[in-house]
Design a protein around this motif. Sequence first.
Motif, PDB file in Angstrom:
ATOM      1  N   ASP A 171     -12.065 -35.096   3.277  1.00  0.00           N
ATOM      2  CA  ASP A 171     -10.632 -35.351   3.417  1.00  0.00           C
ATOM      3  C   ASP A 171      -9.943 -35.150   2.078  1.00  0.00           C
ATOM      4  O   ASP A 171     -10.363 -35.713   1.069  1.00  0.00           O
ATOM      5  CB  ASP A 171     -10.373 -36.784   3.891  1.00  0.00           C
ATOM      6  CG  ASP A 171     -10.838 -37.016   5.315  1.00  0.00           C
ATOM      7  OD1 ASP A 171     -11.072 -36.029   6.030  1.00  0.00           O
ATOM      8  OD2 ASP A 171     -10.982 -38.185   5.711  1.00  0.00           O
TER       9      ASP A 171
ATOM     10  N   THR B 284      -6.092 -35.402   0.472  1.00  0.00           N
ATOM     11  CA  THR B 284      -4.737 -35.886   0.705  1.00  0.00           C
ATOM     12  C   THR B 284      -3.755 -35.116  -0.161  1.00  0.00           C
ATOM     13  O   THR B 284      -3.898 -35.084  -1.383  1.00  0.00           O
ATOM     14  CB  THR B 284      -4.641 -37.390   0.374  1.00  0.00           C
ATOM     15  OG1 THR B 284      -5.601 -38.081   1.169  1.00  0.00           O
ATOM     16  CG2 THR B 284      -3.265 -37.919   0.656  1.00  0.00           C
TER      17      THR B 284
ATOM     18  N   ASP C 248      -0.183 -35.397   0.509  1.00  0.00           N
ATOM     19  CA  ASP C 248       0.963 -36.301   0.434  1.00  0.00           C
ATOM     20  C   ASP C 248       0.443 -37.739   0.489  1.00  0.00           C
ATOM     21  O   ASP C 248      -0.109 -38.155   1.505  1.00  0.00           O
ATOM     22  CB  ASP C 248       1.908 -36.027   1.603  1.00  0.00           C
ATOM     23  CG  ASP C 248       3.216 -36.783   1.491  1.00  0.00           C
ATOM     24  OD1 ASP C 248       3.249 -37.847   0.836  1.00  0.00           O
ATOM     25  OD2 ASP C 248       4.214 -36.302   2.055  1.00  0.00           O
TER      26      ASP C 248
ATOM     27  N   ARG D 290       1.727 -40.455   1.051  1.00  0.00           N
ATOM     28  CA  ARG D 290       2.320 -41.324   2.072  1.00  0.00           C
ATOM     29  C   ARG D 290       1.497 -41.341   3.342  1.00  0.00           C
ATOM     30  O   ARG D 290       1.675 -42.208   4.190  1.00  0.00           O
ATOM     31  CB  ARG D 290       3.744 -40.876   2.400  1.00  0.00           C
ATOM     32  CG  ARG D 290       4.699 -41.012   1.220  1.00  0.00           C
ATOM     33  CD  ARG D 290       6.045 -40.453   1.553  1.00  0.00           C
ATOM     34  NE  ARG D 290       5.895 -39.003   1.736  1.00  0.00           N
ATOM     35  CZ  ARG D 290       6.854 -38.203   2.180  1.00  0.00           C
ATOM     36  NH1 ARG D 290       8.024 -38.695   2.518  1.00  0.00           N
ATOM     37  NH2 ARG D 290       6.648 -36.913   2.308  1.00  0.00           N
ATOM     38  N   PHE D 291       0.580 -40.355   3.498  1.00  0.00           N
ATOM     39  CA  PHE D 291      -0.237 -40.249   4.693  1.00  0.00           C
ATOM     40  C   PHE D 291      -1.703 -40.342   4.317  1.00  0.00           C
ATOM     41  O   PHE D 291      -2.107 -39.955   3.232  1.00  0.00           O
ATOM     42  CB  PHE D 291       0.032 -38.922   5.413  1.00  0.00           C
ATOM     43  CG  PHE D 291       1.474 -38.743   5.770  1.00  0.00           C
ATOM     44  CD1 PHE D 291       2.021 -39.375   6.871  1.00  0.00           C
ATOM     45  CD2 PHE D 291       2.291 -37.937   4.989  1.00  0.00           C
ATOM     46  CE1 PHE D 291       3.350 -39.208   7.196  1.00  0.00           C
ATOM     47  CE2 PHE D 291       3.627 -37.767   5.311  1.00  0.00           C
ATOM     48  CZ  PHE D 291       4.164 -38.409   6.412  1.00  0.00           C
ATOM     49  N   PHE D 292      -2.517 -40.856   5.209  1.00  0.00           N
ATOM     50  CA  PHE D 292      -3.946 -41.003   4.959  1.00  0.00           C
ATOM     51  C   PHE D 292      -4.731 -39.950   5.726  1.00  0.00           C
ATOM     52  O   PHE D 292      -4.261 -39.412   6.709  1.00  0.00           O
ATOM     53  CB  PHE D 292      -4.422 -42.411   5.367  1.00  0.00           C
ATOM     54  CG  PHE D 292      -3.781 -43.492   4.577  1.00  0.00           C
ATOM     55  CD1 PHE D 292      -4.204 -43.760   3.286  1.00  0.00           C
ATOM     56  CD2 PHE D 292      -2.748 -44.237   5.109  1.00  0.00           C
ATOM     57  CE1 PHE D 292      -3.612 -44.750   2.540  1.00  0.00           C
ATOM     58  CE2 PHE D 292      -2.150 -45.229   4.384  1.00  0.00           C
ATOM     59  CZ  PHE D 292      -2.582 -45.502   3.085  1.00  0.00           C
TER      60      PHE D 292
ATOM     61  N   GLN E 109      -5.588 -33.838   5.272  1.00  0.00           N
ATOM     62  CA  GLN E 109      -4.279 -33.199   5.363  1.00  0.00           C
ATOM     63  C   GLN E 109      -4.337 -31.709   5.076  1.00  0.00           C
ATOM     64  O   GLN E 109      -3.305 -31.049   5.036  1.00  0.00           O
ATOM     65  CB  GLN E 109      -3.305 -33.866   4.400  1.00  0.00           C
ATOM     66  CG  GLN E 109      -3.063 -35.306   4.720  1.00  0.00           C
ATOM     67  CD  GLN E 109      -2.135 -35.949   3.706  1.00  0.00           C
ATOM     68  OE1 GLN E 109      -1.468 -35.293   2.944  1.00  0.00           O
ATOM     69  NE2 GLN E 109      -2.110 -37.265   3.713  1.00  0.00           N
TER      70      GLN E 109
ATOM     71  N   TRP F 247       0.784 -29.452   8.309  1.00  0.00           N
ATOM     72  CA  TRP F 247       2.136 -29.286   8.818  1.00  0.00           C
ATOM     73  C   TRP F 247       2.717 -27.917   8.474  1.00  0.00           C
ATOM     74  O   TRP F 247       3.887 -27.663   8.672  1.00  0.00           O
ATOM     75  CB  TRP F 247       3.058 -30.390   8.272  1.00  0.00           C
ATOM     76  CG  TRP F 247       2.965 -30.515   6.780  1.00  0.00           C
ATOM     77  CD1 TRP F 247       3.677 -29.825   5.862  1.00  0.00           C
ATOM     78  CD2 TRP F 247       2.083 -31.358   6.055  1.00  0.00           C
ATOM     79  NE1 TRP F 247       3.292 -30.178   4.596  1.00  0.00           N
ATOM     80  CE2 TRP F 247       2.306 -31.125   4.683  1.00  0.00           C
ATOM     81  CE3 TRP F 247       1.113 -32.278   6.413  1.00  0.00           C
ATOM     82  CZ2 TRP F 247       1.603 -31.775   3.683  1.00  0.00           C
ATOM     83  CZ3 TRP F 247       0.424 -32.926   5.404  1.00  0.00           C
ATOM     84  CH2 TRP F 247       0.681 -32.681   4.068  1.00  0.00           C
TER      85      TRP F 247
END
Length: 186
Positions: free
Chosen positions: A77, A79, A81, A83-85, A88, A125
């Motif tokens: 994993d 990350t 950002d 703000r998110f876990f 990503q 995203w």
Amino acid sequence: MRGVLCTFVLAAVVAVPAAGQQRTLVDDGFDSGGFGAPVIKFANAVDQFAVYVGGRGGWIINSTIMLGLGGYGLASDVTIDPRFFGRQMEFGYGGLDLEFIVASDALVHATVGALVGGGGVRPFWEPTDAVFVLEPALNIELNMTSFMRLAVGGTYLWVTDIDTPTLRSDDLNSFTGTVQLKFGKF
């Protein structure tokens, strides 16, 4: 003396065949084999510890040169950002894998090589972005059995052409530590 040395070197390079002997690109001393290897790489991605898993394999010519393919994917994993876990980002790459093997019959020996290819990176995203990858490598190998070798070493993962708003090439460029277990005919 210098003339004798030059003649000797020229004869060794040209290797004039005996009368009636056919010249070929590959002589009777040609030997080939091959291998496959699972690989784990430890690196830095977006300033975080990252693990890549994959594999490589190829054709070994005269126990000296390897021509093959390799492919790897980000398994941990990362990350982007805070703000998110969780995971990503997705990143995978592969390509032509070339390697020079130094003294392959020695119990412990070295290899020098490079992977040249491409891949894709995608923050969850955003759409997938195609990238170019160059990964020079240096390994130390241990001949464990006649068909198995343990290789430990390092590479430099160099990624270019990232065109996403949230990632830069520097986010993926990293020295890596590698562990691989090669199985085959060496």
